[in-house]
Write a protein that holds these residues in place. Structure first.
Motif, mmCIF file in Angstrom:
data_model
loop_
_atom_site.group_PDB
_atom_site.id
_atom_site.type_symbol
_atom_site.label_atom_id
_atom_site.label_comp_id
_atom_site.label_asym_id
_atom_site.label_seq_id
_atom_site.Cartn_x
_atom_site.Cartn_y
_atom_site.Cartn_z
ATOM 1 N N ALA A 102 -51.121 14.430 79.572
ATOM 2 C CA ALA A 102 -50.550 15.280 78.529
ATOM 3 C C ALA A 102 -50.292 14.490 77.252
ATOM 4 C CB ALA A 102 -49.267 15.935 79.024
ATOM 5 N N THR A 103 -49.816 13.259 77.395
ATOM 6 C CA THR A 103 -49.527 12.428 76.224
ATOM 7 C C THR A 103 -50.806 12.024 75.510
ATOM 8 O OG1 THR A 103 -47.511 11.586 77.274
ATOM 9 C CG2 THR A 103 -48.399 10.318 75.434
ATOM 10 N N LEU A 104 -51.832 11.662 76.269
ATOM 11 C CA LEU A 104 -53.107 11.318 75.639
ATOM 12 C C LEU A 104 -53.711 12.536 74.936
ATOM 13 C CD1 LEU A 104 -54.864 8.982 78.248
ATOM 14 C CD2 LEU A 104 -53.511 8.360 76.233
ATOM 15 N N TYR A 105 -53.534 13.711 75.520
ATOM 16 C CA TYR A 105 -54.018 14.933 74.855
ATOM 17 C C TYR A 105 -53.282 15.149 73.535
ATOM 18 C CZ TYR A 105 -55.119 19.750 73.785
ATOM 19 O OH TYR A 105 -55.532 20.878 73.122
ATOM 20 N N ALA A 106 -51.959 14.977 73.556
ATOM 21 C CA ALA A 106 -51.175 15.172 72.339
ATOM 22 C C ALA A 106 -51.559 14.175 71.259
ATOM 23 C CB ALA A 106 -49.689 15.055 72.657
ATOM 24 N N ALA A 107 -51.944 12.970 71.657
ATOM 25 C CA ALA A 107 -52.362 11.962 70.680
ATOM 26 C C ALA A 107 -53.720 12.287 70.085
ATOM 27 C CB ALA A 107 -52.399 10.588 71.345
ATOM 28 N N ARG A 108 -54.611 12.832 70.896
ATOM 29 C CA ARG A 108 -55.958 13.139 70.404
ATOM 30 C C ARG A 108 -56.002 14.473 69.674
ATOM 31 N NH1 ARG A 108 -60.821 12.563 74.636
ATOM 32 N NH2 ARG A 108 -59.717 10.571 74.884
ATOM 33 N N TYR A 109 -55.180 15.411 70.084
ATOM 34 C CA TYR A 109 -55.179 16.756 69.492
ATOM 35 C C TYR A 109 -53.763 17.154 69.075
ATOM 36 C CZ TYR A 109 -59.913 17.349 71.356
ATOM 37 O OH TYR A 109 -61.256 17.207 71.637
ATOM 38 N N PRO A 110 -53.121 16.415 68.214
ATOM 39 C CA PRO A 110 -51.722 16.733 67.869
ATOM 40 C C PRO A 110 -51.552 18.119 67.264
ATOM 41 C CG PRO A 110 -52.656 15.142 66.321
ATOM 42 C CD PRO A 110 -53.632 15.254 67.450
ATOM 43 N N GLU A 111 -52.558 18.581 66.560
ATOM 44 C CA GLU A 111 -52.454 19.887 65.906
ATOM 45 C C GLU A 111 -52.558 21.040 66.894
ATOM 46 O OE1 GLU A 111 -56.772 19.067 66.400
ATOM 47 O OE2 GLU A 111 -55.001 17.878 65.881
ATOM 48 N N PHE A 207 -55.798 3.058 78.534
ATOM 49 C CA PHE A 207 -54.649 3.069 77.647
ATOM 50 C C PHE A 207 -54.726 1.961 76.597
ATOM 51 C CE2 PHE A 207 -53.062 4.313 81.962
ATOM 52 C CZ PHE A 207 -53.092 5.678 81.722
ATOM 53 N N ASP A 208 -54.347 2.325 75.389
ATOM 54 C CA ASP A 208 -54.244 1.387 74.270
ATOM 55 C C ASP A 208 -52.903 1.674 73.596
ATOM 56 O OD1 ASP A 208 -54.369 -0.024 71.908
ATOM 57 O OD2 ASP A 208 -56.452 0.506 71.466
ATOM 58 N N PRO A 209 -51.833 1.047 74.080
ATOM 59 C CA PRO A 209 -50.493 1.402 73.585
ATOM 60 C C PRO A 209 -50.328 1.335 72.068
ATOM 61 C CG PRO A 209 -50.284 0.148 75.599
ATOM 62 C CD PRO A 209 -51.741 0.114 75.224
ATOM 63 N N PRO A 210 -50.800 0.293 71.379
ATOM 64 C CA PRO A 210 -50.621 0.297 69.919
ATOM 65 C C PRO A 210 -51.334 1.456 69.237
ATOM 66 C CG PRO A 210 -51.098 -1.918 70.704
ATOM 67 C CD PRO A 210 -51.352 -0.996 71.854
ATOM 68 N N ALA A 211 -52.558 1.746 69.671
ATOM 69 C CA ALA A 211 -53.296 2.861 69.080
ATOM 70 C C ALA A 211 -52.610 4.187 69.392
ATOM 71 C CB ALA A 211 -54.733 2.871 69.589
ATOM 72 N N LEU A 212 -52.072 4.301 70.604
ATOM 73 C CA LEU A 212 -51.387 5.534 70.978
ATOM 74 C C LEU A 212 -50.164 5.765 70.106
ATOM 75 C CD1 LEU A 212 -51.119 7.873 73.109
ATOM 76 C CD2 LEU A 212 -49.469 6.384 74.239
ATOM 77 N N ARG A 213 -49.377 4.741 69.912
ATOM 78 C CA ARG A 213 -48.182 4.890 69.079
ATOM 79 C C ARG A 213 -48.547 5.347 67.665
ATOM 80 N NH1 ARG A 213 -43.493 2.217 71.115
ATOM 81 N NH2 ARG A 213 -43.900 1.109 73.071
#
Length: 284
Positions: A102-111, A207-213
């Motif tokens: 869910a978090t990776l989805y929100a990062a890729r598709y925040p809108e 996972f890429d924590p810096p990119a995710l943030r």
């Protein structure tokens, strides 16, 4: 039973329960069929739950490429489901390992995210797994339980890597109430989980924590991070670390709850999730 076809052609099943505005739910395990979620403690009386069986679990097909079990490779499955449902933006709930997806989805598709609820989610996505110390500290909160004296040495042995885990004993630490319903729920995990997919899901390469943030800075949706008071993975403190990566997050700790809070106190859980989902929209 409704299905959606993933971009790679894998046919994915989803289950509809309840009435009201849709809430897309991503199961944990990792890679456990969505059946274990039930109606989320009665949340289906307030929302229409859209429970996705992740690829290779439940009624969904196994993919041609097993490497696609990796968490980040399944983000497009969630997007395909959103399109299939005809929703401009989704209310999304991820439980446990499903919260990583869910978090990776929100990062890729925040809108595309209207609201995001993360329930007992270990923050693998930011490189912060639950430690042995986390789990032991949470377990010691259960010292007054009649099963503790037998189960705690089994937990120590598991965390130290000494032999195969004895889940008949360890399961007690994942539930706020270790009763017959909890035992049955725990026992079902063995046949509801895709073991091959389970080992691939949390591949560190996902996972890429810096990119995710950085990506999550674009997320304007409200986020709820809910932890169980007695859960060792995540502990409430670890949940606080996860909440801190979102621009607009709140944290809640459910009293007396373990890793499956809707089983421990359905009324508390459903009221808290519903209050979050039904709160007035933010005005930026």
């Amino acid at each position: 039973m409704p299905h959606v076809t993933a971009p790679d052609g894998t046919r994915l099943a989803y289950h509809l329960r309840g009435n009201g505005d849709p809430l897309v739910v991503l199961p944990g395990g990792p890679m456990r069929a969505s059946r274990y979620l039930g109606d989320l403690g009665g949340l289906a009386e307030r929302r229409r739950l859209v429970l996705l069986d992740l690829r290779g679990t439940g009624d969904s097909e196994a993919p041609a490429d097993p490497a696609s079990y990796r968490c980040d490779r399944q983000v497009e499955d969630v997007e395909a489901l959103r399109v299939r449902l005809g929703l401009e933006r989704v209310d999304l709930l991820g439980h446990s390992a499903g919260g990583s997806l869910a978090t990776l989805y929100a990062a890729r598709y925040p809108e595309r995210v209207a609201r995001l609820a993360l329930v007992t989610v270990i923050p693998w996505v930011i490189g912060a797994p639950a430690t042995a110390e986390d789990r032991l500290a949470a377990a010691r909160l259960r010292a007054g339980e009649p099963w503790f004296a037998t189960a705690f040495p089994a937990l120590e042995a598991w965390l130290s890597g000494e032999g195969e885990p004895d889940w008949d004993l360890l399961g007690a630490f994942f539930y706020g109430r270790w009763d017959d319903a909890a035992r049955a729920h725990d026992a079902a995990a063995e046949w509801e989980t895709n073991e091959e997919a389970e080992t691939r899901f949390h591949d560190p390469a996902a996972f890429d924590p810096p990119a995710l943030r950085g990506a999550l800075e674009r997320l304007t949706a409200p986020v709820l991070v809910l932890a169980g008071e007695l859960d060792g993975g995540p502990t409430p403190a670890l949940a606080r670390r996860l909440a801190a990566v979102f621009p607009h997050a709140e944290r809640a700790v459910q009293p007396g709850a373990g890793h499956y809070p809707w089983l421990d106190d359905p009324e508390w859980f459903t009221a808290r999730i519903a209050a979050f989902l039904d709160a007035p929209a933010r005005r930026d």
